[in-house]
Design a protein around this motif. Structure first.
Motif, PDB file in Angstrom:
ATOM      1  N   GLN A   1      33.899  36.968  32.672  1.00 23.94           N
ATOM      2  CA  GLN A   1      33.675  37.443  34.041  1.00 23.94           C
ATOM      3  C   GLN A   1      34.997  37.690  34.767  1.00 23.94           C
ATOM      4  O   GLN A   1      35.140  38.670  35.497  1.00 23.94           O
ATOM      5  CB  GLN A   1      32.809  36.446  34.803  1.00 23.94           C
ATOM      6  CG  GLN A   1      31.379  36.420  34.314  1.00 23.94           C
ATOM      7  CD  GLN A   1      30.535  35.342  34.982  1.00 23.94           C
ATOM      8  OE1 GLN A   1      31.040  34.457  35.647  1.00 23.94           O
ATOM      9  NE2 GLN A   1      29.228  35.426  34.790  1.00 23.94           N
TER      10      GLN A   1
ATOM     11  N   ILE B   1      36.626  40.934  33.432  1.00 20.45           N
ATOM     12  CA  ILE B   1      35.959  42.125  33.986  1.00 20.45           C
ATOM     13  C   ILE B   1      36.436  42.377  35.410  1.00 20.45           C
ATOM     14  O   ILE B   1      36.788  43.509  35.774  1.00 20.45           O
ATOM     15  CB  ILE B   1      34.418  41.960  33.933  1.00 20.45           C
ATOM     16  CG1 ILE B   1      33.935  42.019  32.490  1.00 20.45           C
ATOM     17  CG2 ILE B   1      33.721  43.001  34.805  1.00 20.45           C
ATOM     18  CD1 ILE B   1      32.493  41.578  32.300  1.00 20.45           C
ATOM     19  N   LEU B   2      36.474  41.319  36.216  1.00 17.55           N
ATOM     20  CA  LEU B   2      36.924  41.464  37.608  1.00 17.55           C
ATOM     21  C   LEU B   2      38.397  41.871  37.673  1.00 17.55           C
ATOM     22  O   LEU B   2      38.785  42.694  38.504  1.00 17.55           O
ATOM     23  CB  LEU B   2      36.695  40.157  38.375  1.00 17.55           C
ATOM     24  CG  LEU B   2      35.237  39.848  38.722  1.00 17.55           C
ATOM     25  CD1 LEU B   2      35.078  38.394  39.144  1.00 17.55           C
ATOM     26  CD2 LEU B   2      34.749  40.787  39.820  1.00 17.55           C
ATOM     27  N   GLN B   3      39.207  41.307  36.807  1.00 17.14           N
ATOM     28  CA  GLN B   3      40.641  41.641  36.833  1.00 17.14           C
ATOM     29  C   GLN B   3      40.870  43.108  36.456  1.00 17.14           C
ATOM     30  O   GLN B   3      41.717  43.775  37.056  1.00 17.14           O
ATOM     31  CB  GLN B   3      41.434  40.709  35.917  1.00 17.14           C
ATOM     32  CG  GLN B   3      41.374  39.274  36.392  1.00 17.14           C
ATOM     33  CD  GLN B   3      42.660  38.515  36.238  1.00 17.14           C
ATOM     34  OE1 GLN B   3      43.519  38.635  37.094  1.00 17.14           O
ATOM     35  NE2 GLN B   3      42.775  37.742  35.169  1.00 17.14           N
ATOM     36  N   GLU B   4      40.119  43.587  35.491  1.00 14.15           N
ATOM     37  CA  GLU B   4      40.240  45.009  35.124  1.00 14.15           C
ATOM     38  C   GLU B   4      39.821  45.889  36.292  1.00 14.15           C
ATOM     39  O   GLU B   4      40.487  46.862  36.617  1.00 14.15           O
ATOM     40  CB  GLU B   4      39.367  45.321  33.901  1.00 14.15           C
ATOM     41  CG  GLU B   4      40.045  45.027  32.592  1.00 14.15           C
ATOM     42  CD  GLU B   4      39.210  45.504  31.418  1.00 14.15           C
ATOM     43  OE1 GLU B   4      38.589  46.593  31.494  1.00 14.15           O
ATOM     44  OE2 GLU B   4      39.189  44.769  30.413  1.00 14.15           O
ATOM     45  N   LYS B   5      38.714  45.520  36.910  1.00 11.65           N
ATOM     46  CA  LYS B   5      38.186  46.291  38.038  1.00 11.65           C
ATOM     47  C   LYS B   5      39.174  46.313  39.203  1.00 11.65           C
ATOM     48  O   LYS B   5      39.350  47.331  39.864  1.00 11.65           O
ATOM     49  CB  LYS B   5      36.855  45.673  38.477  1.00 11.65           C
ATOM     50  CG  LYS B   5      36.186  46.348  39.650  1.00 11.65           C
ATOM     51  CD  LYS B   5      34.879  45.654  39.980  1.00 11.65           C
ATOM     52  CE  LYS B   5      34.219  46.260  41.192  1.00 11.65           C
ATOM     53  NZ  LYS B   5      32.959  45.591  41.528  1.00 11.65           N
ATOM     54  N   LEU B   6      39.826  45.166  39.448  1.00 11.98           N
ATOM     55  CA  LEU B   6      40.709  45.029  40.611  1.00 11.98           C
ATOM     56  C   LEU B   6      42.186  45.246  40.269  1.00 11.98           C
ATOM     57  O   LEU B   6      43.045  45.177  41.148  1.00 11.98           O
ATOM     58  CB  LEU B   6      40.524  43.641  41.236  1.00 11.98           C
ATOM     59  CG  LEU B   6      39.131  43.356  41.780  1.00 11.98           C
ATOM     60  CD1 LEU B   6      38.982  41.873  42.101  1.00 11.98           C
ATOM     61  CD2 LEU B   6      38.855  44.208  43.002  1.00 11.98           C
ATOM     62  N   ASN B   7      42.478  45.451  38.989  1.00 16.06           N
ATOM     63  CA  ASN B   7      43.856  45.616  38.518  1.00 16.06           C
ATOM     64  C   ASN B   7      44.738  44.442  38.951  1.00 16.06           C
ATOM     65  O   ASN B   7      45.786  44.604  39.571  1.00 16.06           O
ATOM     66  CB  ASN B   7      44.441  46.947  39.005  1.00 16.06           C
ATOM     67  CG  ASN B   7      45.699  47.301  38.244  1.00 16.06           C
ATOM     68  OD1 ASN B   7      45.880  46.899  37.095  1.00 16.06           O
ATOM     69  ND2 ASN B   7      46.579  48.055  38.894  1.00 16.06           N
TER      70      ASN B   7
ATOM     71  N   GLU C   1      35.988  37.585  43.152  1.00 17.87           N
ATOM     72  CA  GLU C   1      34.703  38.044  43.684  1.00 17.87           C
ATOM     73  C   GLU C   1      34.806  38.365  45.167  1.00 17.87           C
ATOM     74  O   GLU C   1      34.219  39.347  45.648  1.00 17.87           O
ATOM     75  CB  GLU C   1      33.612  37.007  43.418  1.00 17.87           C
ATOM     76  CG  GLU C   1      33.195  36.968  41.963  1.00 17.87           C
ATOM     77  CD  GLU C   1      32.246  35.831  41.626  1.00 17.87           C
ATOM     78  OE1 GLU C   1      32.004  34.941  42.481  1.00 17.87           O
ATOM     79  OE2 GLU C   1      31.740  35.823  40.483  1.00 17.87           O
TER      80      GLU C   1
ATOM     81  N   ALA D   1      36.548  41.693  45.376  1.00 17.42           N
ATOM     82  CA  ALA D   1      35.624  42.753  44.972  1.00 17.42           C
ATOM     83  C   ALA D   1      34.617  43.048  46.076  1.00 17.42           C
ATOM     84  O   ALA D   1      34.297  44.208  46.322  1.00 17.42           O
ATOM     85  CB  ALA D   1      34.913  42.351  43.675  1.00 17.42           C
TER      86      ALA D   1
ATOM     87  N   LYS E   1      33.617  46.723  48.689  1.00 17.49           N
ATOM     88  CA  LYS E   1      32.296  47.374  48.774  1.00 17.49           C
ATOM     89  C   LYS E   1      32.061  48.001  50.105  1.00 17.49           C
ATOM     90  O   LYS E   1      32.528  47.694  51.106  1.00 17.49           O
ATOM     91  CB  LYS E   1      31.193  46.346  48.474  1.00 17.49           C
ATOM     92  CG  LYS E   1      31.172  45.932  47.041  1.00 17.49           C
ATOM     93  CD  LYS E   1      30.035  44.962  46.792  1.00 17.49           C
ATOM     94  CE  LYS E   1      30.005  44.561  45.328  1.00 17.49           C
ATOM     95  NZ  LYS E   1      28.944  43.620  45.047  1.00 17.49           N
TER      96      LYS E   1
END
Length: 130
Positions: free
Chosen positions: A95, A98-104, A123, A126, A130
């Motif tokens: 998890q 995934i978040l680190q990739e999404k948030l760079n 989180e 992230a 939104k």
């Protein structure tokens, strides 16, 4: 002296150490540079004297005994070592990645409790996007 206490009180002591340590580490962002054992003990002392139900169940003579304090210090060390050596779960790692990739981002974490902190931070970031 700690060994003579009831299992419920010993368990409550251990929980109070864990909760206080994790709360303290979260407050300082799990920063090794900001970590101060004296500050952690001050926070824990405040917690046990104001909120912990087990503290008032221990007789005054035990609370004042130097052996009791030595035993408590040893228990604190054992609990902190256990927390810091408890590895993150595979689910936490996945998890977070995934978040680190999404948030760079590239947060590091070494134990399960720190992974909880990192996941909460990510989180929150992230959710702000939104």
């Amino acid at each position: 002296m700690l060994k003579k206490l009831s299992p419920n009180i010993k368990s409550s002591i251990t929980r109070s150490i864990s909760q206080s340590f994790e709360q303290y580490m979260n407050e300082i962002g799990w920063s090794v540079e900001q970590y101060n054992i004296e500050q952690f003990y001050a926070n824990w002392r405040e917690y046990i004297t104001t909120k912990a139900l087990w503290y008032n169940k221990i007789p005054e003579d035990v609370l004042n005994a130097s052996q009791f304090h030595k035993d408590l210090a040893q228990r604190v060390e054992e609990v902190l070592v256990r927390i810091l050596n408890d590895p993150p779960t595979e689910e936490q790692i996945a998890q977070i990645e995934i978040l680190q990739e999404k948030l760079n981002t590239h947060y590091e974490y070494g134990c399960k409790a720190e992974a909880v902190y990192v996941q909460n931070v990510l989180e929150a970031k992230a959710n702000q996007l939104k």
